[in-house]
Design a protein around this motif. Structure first.
Motif: not given
Length: 430
Positions: A199-224
């Motif tokens: 996996l290509a990513t960049g911790g110094a800017e947005y890419p890394a946090q977007q991986y983490l948010y997507q992992l959360a979204l996979s367990k979330a719904d619209r109300a969340w």
């Protein structure tokens, strides 16, 4: 991410302070003579947006004899860090691209730094060209919360995230395209076993946090999502979705899915790693699509995050007209041109996601697939915005805290504690 957190412009790497220095004290910065439109944006020339907006500049000057567009390329990080200061300086441009969301466009609208575009929206029919999921980030309440209120920005494209993958590397290592999350992790394990960091990513800017948010979204719904982004309920960073995301991300670091040096990498570094064929996968936004089309020298494709009904996405970054702009009517005309079918069709065929194109005019097969995937997500209410949007300053918190997860200097529980504290401090009073 910033949504975009699209630092894909190599020319945009200069210090944030350079933005103010470049604009202040300029003798030809333009006045209210109606002969110059000062335009700032941060898209690369080979991106879909860059190509479309270059065409829009030509069309604007053709339809406005005697008027010139003075375009100044700025870096995303430059504008992100210095916009309030510049817009308060008396030397604001007439039109600029700016990031959408509560913490950015919302904050500027609340501070009175942006022009209310509501009358122009109605007169020119821009609202009729934007689907509900796209227009959410255009309107802000008096508290700077997106989704309702006056119009302070117009997106002429949309965006969403996906997993880009190198088909040649997949074939070389005998890995098939994943269609489920289990197949995705199996593919990542195979690459690691072969000595390839997947996996290509960049911790110094947005890419890394977007991986983490997507992992959360996979367990979330619209109300969340609505609780987190729109304050329609309390956000608990130790709930099942956030806990799963932080723990899984930390586990992926241990498994070698991300490079150990990725904590210091920027978005541009991550994108180049994919372009140069070093990383077989890269989870990021459609803003890279046009660049990958022009620069990738290998067979590649994309797919949406498997087994998730939600992904990061929204209308694109906004055209905003600063309150102190000297040629507002010219700015409105330029926005109108970027919303025309001619420019929208160019944007679509170059690998962007247009909001008002003629579907029949999009002839590129990859572009059709890109737009089709977006329409499916949008129609299914699958756009979940971006993790840094809810409160001002949250982007920097997400960057620094996610870097700690990558280095292992912070455990998931402490990571979530830090996010909760920063979020709670920034949420507007009920």
């Amino acid at each position: 991410m910033l949504a975009r957190r699209r630092v894909v412009a190599t020319a945009a790497a200069s210090l944030a302070g350079a933005l103010l220095l470049a604009s202040c004290g300029s003798s030809d910065s333009g006045g209210s003579d109606g002969k110059t439109l000062r335009l700032w944006h941060y898209e690369t020339q080979d991106s879909a947006m860059g190509a479309a907006w270059n065409a829009a500049i030509e069309e604007f000057e053709k339809t406005h004899p005697g008027v010139k567009v003075k375009f100044e390329e700025k870096g995303f990080e430059q504008i992100q860090k210095t916009a309030p200061m510049v817009l308060n300086s008396g030397d604001a441009p007439d039109l600029m691209e700016y990031n959408k969301g509560n913490a950015t466009a919302g904050a500027l609208s609340k501070q009175g730094l942006l022009t209310d575009l509501s009358a122009e929206v109605t007169e020119r029919g821009w609202d009729k060209k934007l689907k509900p999921g796209v227009r959410t980030t255009s309107q802000y309440s008096t508290d700077g919360v997106m989704g309702s209120g006056n119009w302070y920005g117009i997106p002429n494209y949309a965006e969403y995230t996906m997993i880009y993958y190198n088909k040649d590397l997949f074939a070389k290592y005998g890995v098939k395209e994943p269609t489920t999350f289990a197949e995705l992790t199996a593919a990542l394990d195979t690459f690691v076993d072969k000595g390839v960091t997947p996996l290509a990513t960049g911790g110094a800017e947005y890419p890394a946090q977007q991986y983490l948010y997507q992992l959360a979204l996979s367990k979330a719904d619209r109300a969340w999502v609505n609780s987190y982004e729109l304050y329609k309920g309390r956000t608990d960073f130790h709930d099942a979705a956030w806990t799963y995301a932080a723990e899984t991300f930390a586990d992926w670091v241990k498994k070698g899915y991300f490079g150990k040096d990725s904590t210091g990498k920027k978005a541009e570094d991550a994108g180049l790693s994919f372009i140069q064929g070093k990383s077989p996968l890269f989870f990021s936004g459609s803003w890279w699509y046009g660049r990958f089309k022009s620069e990738n020298k290998f067979d590649w494709g994309s797919f949406t995050w498997p087994d998730s009904n939600l992904t990061l996405g929204s209308g694109g970054n906004l055209w905003v007209v600063p309150k102190g702009a000297k040629n507002k009517d010219l700015a409105y005309d330029f926005i109108d041109i970027t919303m025309s079918k001619k420019i929208q069709n160019i944007l679509g065929n170059k690998g962007g996601v247009p909001v008002a194109a003629d579907t029949a005019a999009i002839t590129d097969p990859q572009a059709k697939e890109l737009i089709g995937d977006f329409n499916t997500l949008s129609d299914n209410d699958g756009l979940a915005f971006y993790p840094d949007w809810p409160v001002a300053g949250f982007y920097d918190v997400l960057v620094s805290e996610t870097q700690k997860l990558i280095t292992g200097s912070e455990k998931p529980d402490a990571y979530l504690d830090a996010l909760q504290e920063a979020y709670d401090k920034g949420v507007p009073d009920a």
